[in-house]
Design a protein around this motif. Structure first.
Motif, PDB file in Angstrom:
ATOM      1  N   LEU A 267       0.844  -1.194   0.000  1.00 56.31           N
ATOM      2  CA  LEU A 267       0.000   0.000   0.000  1.00 56.31           C
ATOM      3  C   LEU A 267       0.886   1.253   0.000  1.00 56.31           C
ATOM      4  CD1 LEU A 267      -2.751   1.407   0.352  1.00 56.31           C
ATOM      5  CD2 LEU A 267      -2.516   1.077   2.810  1.00 56.31           C
TER       6      LEU A 267
ATOM      7  N   ILE B  25       1.256  -0.368  -5.178  1.00 55.38           N
ATOM      8  CA  ILE B  25       0.209  -1.398  -5.161  1.00 55.38           C
ATOM      9  C   ILE B  25      -0.660  -1.297  -6.414  1.00 55.38           C
ATOM     10  CG2 ILE B  25      -1.536  -0.072  -3.889  1.00 55.38           C
ATOM     11  CD1 ILE B  25      -2.201  -2.628  -2.359  1.00 55.38           C
TER      12      ILE B  25
ATOM     13  N   TYR C 180      -2.197  -4.161  -8.785  1.00 56.77           N
ATOM     14  CA  TYR C 180      -3.657  -4.180  -8.882  1.00 56.77           C
ATOM     15  C   TYR C 180      -4.084  -4.344 -10.339  1.00 56.77           C
ATOM     16  CZ  TYR C 180      -8.465  -2.613  -7.880  1.00 56.77           C
ATOM     17  OH  TYR C 180      -9.827  -2.526  -7.749  1.00 56.77           O
TER      18      TYR C 180
ATOM     19  N   LEU D 148      -3.843  -1.969   9.671  1.00 61.28           N
ATOM     20  CA  LEU D 148      -4.595  -1.618   8.458  1.00 61.28           C
ATOM     21  C   LEU D 148      -3.698  -1.546   7.232  1.00 61.28           C
ATOM     22  CD1 LEU D 148      -7.194   1.015   9.718  1.00 61.28           C
ATOM     23  CD2 LEU D 148      -7.692  -1.180   8.654  1.00 61.28           C
ATOM     24  N   TRP D 149      -2.422  -1.165   7.444  1.00 65.82           N
ATOM     25  CA  TRP D 149      -1.533  -1.082   6.274  1.00 65.82           C
ATOM     26  C   TRP D 149      -1.435  -2.448   5.595  1.00 65.82           C
ATOM     27  CZ3 TRP D 149      -0.787   3.814   5.210  1.00 65.82           C
ATOM     28  CH2 TRP D 149      -0.017   4.119   4.092  1.00 65.82           C
TER      29      TRP D 149
ATOM     30  N   ILE E 200      -5.322  -3.540   4.387  1.00 67.63           N
ATOM     31  CA  ILE E 200      -5.826  -2.856   3.179  1.00 67.63           C
ATOM     32  C   ILE E 200      -5.052  -3.334   1.949  1.00 67.63           C
ATOM     33  CG2 ILE E 200      -6.027  -0.612   2.008  1.00 67.63           C
ATOM     34  CD1 ILE E 200      -8.041  -0.573   4.070  1.00 67.63           C
TER      35      ILE E 200
ATOM     36  N   SER F 152      -6.828  -6.366   1.133  1.00 70.30           N
ATOM     37  CA  SER F 152      -8.173  -6.099   0.622  1.00 70.30           C
ATOM     38  C   SER F 152      -8.125  -5.711  -0.858  1.00 70.30           C
ATOM     39  CB  SER F 152      -8.815  -4.986   1.450  1.00 70.30           C
ATOM     40  OG  SER F 152      -9.820  -4.330   0.722  1.00 70.30           O
TER      41      SER F 152
ATOM     42  N   GLN G 115      -9.683  -7.757  -4.276  1.00 72.12           N
ATOM     43  CA  GLN G 115     -10.592  -7.193  -5.273  1.00 72.12           C
ATOM     44  C   GLN G 115     -10.136  -7.474  -6.697  1.00 72.12           C
ATOM     45  OE1 GLN G 115     -13.651  -5.968  -5.065  1.00 72.12           O
ATOM     46  NE2 GLN G 115     -13.505  -6.604  -2.934  1.00 72.12           N
TER      47      GLN G 115
ATOM     48  N   ASN H   7     -13.400  -9.656   6.276  1.00 70.27           N
ATOM     49  CA  ASN H   7     -13.685  -9.061   4.981  1.00 70.27           C
ATOM     50  C   ASN H   7     -14.047 -10.136   3.950  1.00 70.27           C
ATOM     51  OD1 ASN H   7     -12.086  -7.755   2.223  1.00 70.27           O
ATOM     52  ND2 ASN H   7     -13.556  -6.466   3.288  1.00 70.27           N
TER      53      ASN H   7
ATOM     54  N   ILE I 187     -13.231   0.208   7.862  1.00 66.36           N
ATOM     55  CA  ILE I 187     -12.245   0.689   6.887  1.00 66.36           C
ATOM     56  C   ILE I 187     -12.021  -0.362   5.798  1.00 66.36           C
ATOM     57  CG2 ILE I 187      -9.808   1.318   6.584  1.00 66.36           C
ATOM     58  CD1 ILE I 187     -11.406   3.554   7.811  1.00 66.36           C
ATOM     59  N   MET I 188     -11.997  -1.639   6.187  1.00 68.37           N
ATOM     60  CA  MET I 188     -11.851  -2.714   5.191  1.00 68.37           C
ATOM     61  C   MET I 188     -13.015  -2.680   4.199  1.00 68.37           C
ATOM     62  SD  MET I 188      -9.099  -4.344   5.776  1.00 68.37           S
ATOM     63  CE  MET I 188      -9.241  -5.963   5.020  1.00 68.37           C
ATOM     64  N   GLU I 189     -14.215  -2.518   4.744  1.00 72.55           N
ATOM     65  CA  GLU I 189     -15.410  -2.460   3.897  1.00 72.55           C
ATOM     66  C   GLU I 189     -15.322  -1.243   2.960  1.00 72.55           C
ATOM     67  OE1 GLU I 189     -18.939  -1.962   6.228  1.00 72.55           O
ATOM     68  OE2 GLU I 189     -20.270  -1.981   4.477  1.00 72.55           O
TER      69      GLU I 189
ATOM     70  N   SER J 137     -12.741   0.191   1.855  1.00 73.38           N
ATOM     71  CA  SER J 137     -11.708   0.033   0.820  1.00 73.38           C
ATOM     72  C   SER J 137     -12.275  -0.689  -0.402  1.00 73.38           C
ATOM     73  CB  SER J 137     -10.483  -0.707   1.380  1.00 73.38           C
ATOM     74  OG  SER J 137     -10.757  -2.082   1.578  1.00 73.38           O
ATOM     75  N   VAL J 138     -13.238  -1.577  -0.183  1.00 74.65           N
ATOM     76  CA  VAL J 138     -13.894  -2.259  -1.306  1.00 74.65           C
ATOM     77  C   VAL J 138     -14.674  -1.241  -2.144  1.00 74.65           C
ATOM     78  CG1 VAL J 138     -15.653  -3.973  -1.941  1.00 74.65           C
ATOM     79  CG2 VAL J 138     -14.083  -4.433  -0.034  1.00 74.65           C
TER      80      VAL J 138
ATOM     81  N   ALA K 181     -12.401   0.972  -4.215  1.00 72.21           N
ATOM     82  CA  ALA K 181     -11.868   0.278  -5.388  1.00 72.21           C
ATOM     83  C   ALA K 181     -12.959   0.079  -6.437  1.00 72.21           C
ATOM     84  CB  ALA K 181     -11.284  -1.074  -4.986  1.00 72.21           C
ATOM     85  N   LYS K 182     -14.182  -0.129  -5.989  1.00 74.75           N
ATOM     86  CA  LYS K 182     -15.246  -0.517  -6.906  1.00 74.75           C
ATOM     87  C   LYS K 182     -16.339   0.531  -7.030  1.00 74.75           C
ATOM     88  CE  LYS K 182     -13.428  -4.329  -8.242  1.00 74.75           C
ATOM     89  NZ  LYS K 182     -13.069  -4.544  -9.654  1.00 74.75           N
TER      90      LYS K 182
ATOM     91  N   PRO L  78      -4.632   4.920   5.945  1.00 74.81           N
ATOM     92  CA  PRO L  78      -4.521   3.806   4.992  1.00 74.81           C
ATOM     93  C   PRO L  78      -5.611   3.854   3.915  1.00 74.81           C
ATOM     94  CG  PRO L  78      -4.344   2.994   7.249  1.00 74.81           C
ATOM     95  CD  PRO L  78      -4.748   4.436   7.339  1.00 74.81           C
ATOM     96  N   LEU L  79      -6.816   4.270   4.289  1.00 74.72           N
ATOM     97  CA  LEU L  79      -7.915   4.331   3.314  1.00 74.72           C
ATOM     98  C   LEU L  79      -7.639   5.412   2.270  1.00 74.72           C
ATOM     99  CD1 LEU L  79     -10.706   3.215   2.571  1.00 74.72           C
ATOM    100  CD2 LEU L  79     -11.715   5.036   3.948  1.00 74.72           C
TER     101      LEU L  79
ATOM    102  N   ILE M 198      -4.972   4.114  -0.245  1.00 75.48           N
ATOM    103  CA  ILE M 198      -5.431   3.210  -1.310  1.00 75.48           C
ATOM    104  C   ILE M 198      -6.245   4.006  -2.332  1.00 75.48           C
ATOM    105  CG2 ILE M 198      -7.572   2.337  -0.206  1.00 75.48           C
ATOM    106  CD1 ILE M 198      -5.171   0.253  -2.308  1.00 75.48           C
TER     107      ILE M 198
END
Lengths: 320, 441
Positions: free
Chosen positions: A220, A224, A228, A282-283, A286, A289, A293, A313, B274-276, B278-279, B282-283, B300-301, B304
């Motif tokens: 991240l 990344i 991706y 989180l680093w 994420i 995550s 995707q 997740n 935050i994980m949710e 991030s989806v 991205a989308k 972090p969010l 990304i």
């Protein structure tokens, strides 16, 4: 007016790869792990199936690692004992697989012998029942020696062996083939090399369902987005029936994410970034995550707190 | 997306009267497709055809602007590698009107503090969502006023009660907040409120069929500043809806869904949230509304988000001038690297960690990495020597040593010849700089 949804019809799917072997199959694993098989883009259950959920391999080293203390503290004194460490990953943190990295083989470090490395692999095999991924150190020549010994010592276990690279794949591919293991093919963020390497390995006689792609991701904040997009293209390629891009993908999330300064620097050093504890977790999470995707099947992770977030997740995204 | 001449021709009156100045309708259609004529010159085109042609020429997803510089929508692709994602997801923190005045102040202070600097980039949170949960219209208006006074960030006003919303909106209408939500029960009052105040409004319905119905009804009120909410509140359903909405608007030019989409997180644990999020980043979500406003969660969010919205064709670059790390002096070492931001900041980070004050000179390689630049002939000894001269490093240090990346060791001889400096071959990876720096000092 009624809405006609756009559902893609893909001509193919990602190949399935089985890791590990139970006693019926000539190994000693208590269960096997199957990855891949997706006939859709990640988690789009309305137009295809994700037969196997993505899995998490937790990293274990043969020497005490130089990771930051917020991660190390969660493993306590098991860090000096790979077998106990692996057992903790499985029993306590729910790892689907163990990723054993033999840093101690490095000629410039401990310079552990191939026999020693094989013995450690055996110890970890007897400590846990999950399938094992085994990777070596930073020295190509030494890795070829230790992998030959490990592949032989663990015959029948169907290990996932790493790493085959474009300019060094023959001996490890041969070891995997002779002793019936599966192989990681690593390419440096390049879809053409990725495809070429799979072709070269396959030409040696290793079947396509014995290969897993490592696209060599960035963490991240540190490239990344390149991984991706390359993984997204590889996944679209697999669905469009490009057989040499149809292998499941493995991502070294823990290594890359925890190389970043943001995962290690304390709040005293960078007050603007907030507390290290959650930031570090989180680093890594994420990074995982984002890779999920775009189709990662195996996530190699370190921080147990991040593992638990990523598991949640995955569960959220797999529930229909 | 531009139409072809044949698609335009189907909509024309086919009189071949020549009044538009072009002999035939087909020729006129071709001229329109290539932008050489305007539809207005045809006196016989029907209103329906004009509407069809106008909307076909419009972008697949409308750009909606609100608040303090927030632009959402206006995207053209499903995958960033096909072109790029243009407008980074707007991130908004939720603030309930059930908080006391004092708590509102504390939360606002935390939100205003969500500004970050990393690798030469600055990130800041985009806005605050004021949510009506108290059931009291006066309280809601008061809290909206407090928030407006306490931050200059974009505002989102969320209430299903048109009266409360109006009370909150009118005093802050000049800030152009996004408002919501118009539902099947209240859409007339809500959309008219938005129209009167010229602010964009969220259209919310449960599921895509219902959303389509409601958007069509709302458009009939002659207003089109919309943001869509398909009502899903779980990660997997939201991902599905976001994908459908983006695909239908781009691949099918389905006009009712040609608007940006807002997503709300449902996980109550901040890290899961935050994980949710991030989806959704991205989308395809144009706006994401979050509960947590803790720095270590948001950084972090936002990272990304920045990564995924980077244009794949234009690498981020640093200025190719002499940079200094720490309190440099005449003994400070000089490192050479490229101006690709990732490369430069990897080097800078390690040099910083080495605690030795140093100079770093990024060579202008159009933002490519060391090996890419070398392979493309953009990291040549002559060019490096020239950059060393131009930056005046010779007057700043008394030594004549220059450190180059290990991967381009092959240029050391030539560089030393053209620059007159002693070339030291550094480590291949920047991670080796710390131990390397000890060996040279």
């Amino acid at each position: 007016m009624s809405v006609t949804l756009v559902k893609e019809r893909y001509s193919s799917k990602v190949g399935e790869v089985v890791l590990g072997a139970t006693s019926d199959q000539g190994g000693t694993r208590t269960s096997t792990v199957t990855v891949g098989g997706d006939s859709t883009l990640p988690f789009l259950h309305f137009e295809g199936e994700m037969q196997n959920r993505p899995v998490i391999a937790m990293e274990v080293n043969d020497i005490v690692p130089s990771w930051n203390d917020t991660i190390k503290a969660q493993f306590g004194d098991t860090l000096s004992n790979p077998a106990a460490w692996a057992k903790k990953c499985v029993d306590e943190y729910g790892a689907d697989l163990v990723y054993l990295k033999l840093i101690g083989a490095d000629p410039e470090g401990e310079n552990r012998s191939p026999e020693d490395c094989a013995r450690i692999v055996k110890e970890v095999l007897s400590a846990v029942g999950v399938p094992l991924i085994v990777a070596g150190c930073d020295d190509d020549e030494k890795n070829n020696e230790i992998m030959a010994a490990i592949a032989e010592a663990a015959t029948g276990e169907n290990l996932l062996l790493g790493l085959a690279e474009q300019d060094n794949y023959k001996s490890i591919a041969a070891a995997a083939m002779v002793h019936k293991h599966t192989l990681i093919a690593r390419s440096p963020l390049d879809i053409n090399i990725c495809k070429q390497l799979n072709i070269l390995i396959n030409e040696m006689g290793l079947p396509l369902n014995k290969i897993v792609i490592d696209p060599m991701i960035g963490g991240l904040g540190f490239g990344i987005e390149y991984a991706y997009s390359i993984m997204e293209r590889a996944r679209l390629g697999a669905l469009a029936n490009d057989k040499m891009l149809s292998m499941p993908m493995i991502c070294t999330v823990g290594y890359e994410a925890n190389r970043c300064k943001e995962a290690n620097a304390s709040v005293d050093e960078f007050p603007g970034w907030g507390d290290l504890q959650d930031r570090g977790v989180l680093w890594e999470a994420i990074t995982a995550s984002a890779m999920l995707q775009v189709g990662a099947s195996i996530l190699v992770m370190r921080n147990p707190a991040a593992v638990s977030l990523v598991k949640k997740n995955i569960a959220d995204l797999m529930s229909k | 997306m531009a139409l072809t001449g044949l698609e335009i021709y189907k909509q024309l009156p086919k009189k071949n009267c020549g009044e538009c100045g072009v002999p035939t309708c087909l020729a006129f259609a071709m001229a329109l497709a290539s932008g050489k004529a305007a539809l207005d010159t045809c006196p016989y085109v029907t209103a329906a055809a004009r509407e069809a042609l106008d909307s076909a020429a419009a972008p697949p997803i409308k750009a909606i602007k609100f608040g303090n510089g927030s632009v959402i929508g206006d995207e053209n692709v499903l995958f960033r590698h096909d072109k790029t994602f243009y407008h980074p997801t707007t991130l908004i923190i939720r603030l309930s009107d059930t908080l006391s005045d004092e708590e509102v102040g504390v939360k606002l202070q935390e939100i205003n503090g969500l500004e970050f600097d990393r690798v030469g980039l600055h990130y800041s949170i985009d806005g605050v969502a004021v949510v009506h949960e108290s059931g009291d219209a006066a309280r809601y208006a008061k809290v909206a006023g407090l928030v407006a006074a306490g931050t200059d960030k974009s505002l989102l006003l969320l209430s299903s009660d048109p009266i409360a919303l109006k009370a909150a909106l009118v005093p802050v209408a000049s800030r152009k907040p996004l408002i919501g939500e118009a539902t099947a029960d209240n859409y007339e009052a809500m959309v008219n409120l938005a129209k009167e105040n010229s602010v964009p409004i969220i259209i919310k319905a449960e599921g895509l069929e219902a959303l389509d119905d409601l958007v069509v009804k709302a458009q009939a009120l002659d207003y089109k500043e919309f943001v869509l909410d398909p009502g899903s509140r779980t990660a997997v359903q939201t991902l599905e809806n976001l994908t459908h909405l983006r695909r239908l608007s781009i691949k099918k030019k389905f006009r009712p869904f040609g608007y940006p989409v807002i997503a709300y997180t449902s996980n109550s644990e901040p890290l899961d949230e935050i994980m949710e999020a991030s989806v959704y980043v991205a989308k395809y979500a144009s706006v994401v509304v979050l509960n947590t406003s803790v720095k270590s969660h948001i950084l972090p969010l936002m990272t990304i988000r920045q990564n995924l919205y980077t244009d794949p064709q234009k690498p981020i670059q640093v200025e190719p001038i002499l940079h200094s790390v720490g309190d440099v002096n005449e003994d400070s070492p000089l490192y050479i690297t490229t101006n690709f931001s990732l490369t430069y900041y990897s080097v800078e980070g390690e040099v910083e960690t080495s605690k030795i004050p140093s100079y770093i000179l990024p060579i202008d390689t159009d933002g490519t990495s060391v090996l890419t630049a070398y392979a493309a002939g953009k990291f040549e000894p002559e060019k490096i020597a020239e950059a060393m001269n131009a930056c005046g490093i010779a007057d700043k240090v008394k030594h004549r040593n220059v450190i180059i990346p290990g991967y381009v060791a092959v240029i050391s001889g030539k560089l030393s010849e053209v620059s007159g400096w002693k070339v030291v071959v550094g480590p291949r990876e920047s991670s080796g700089i710390v131990s390397f720096s000890k060996s040279i000092s």
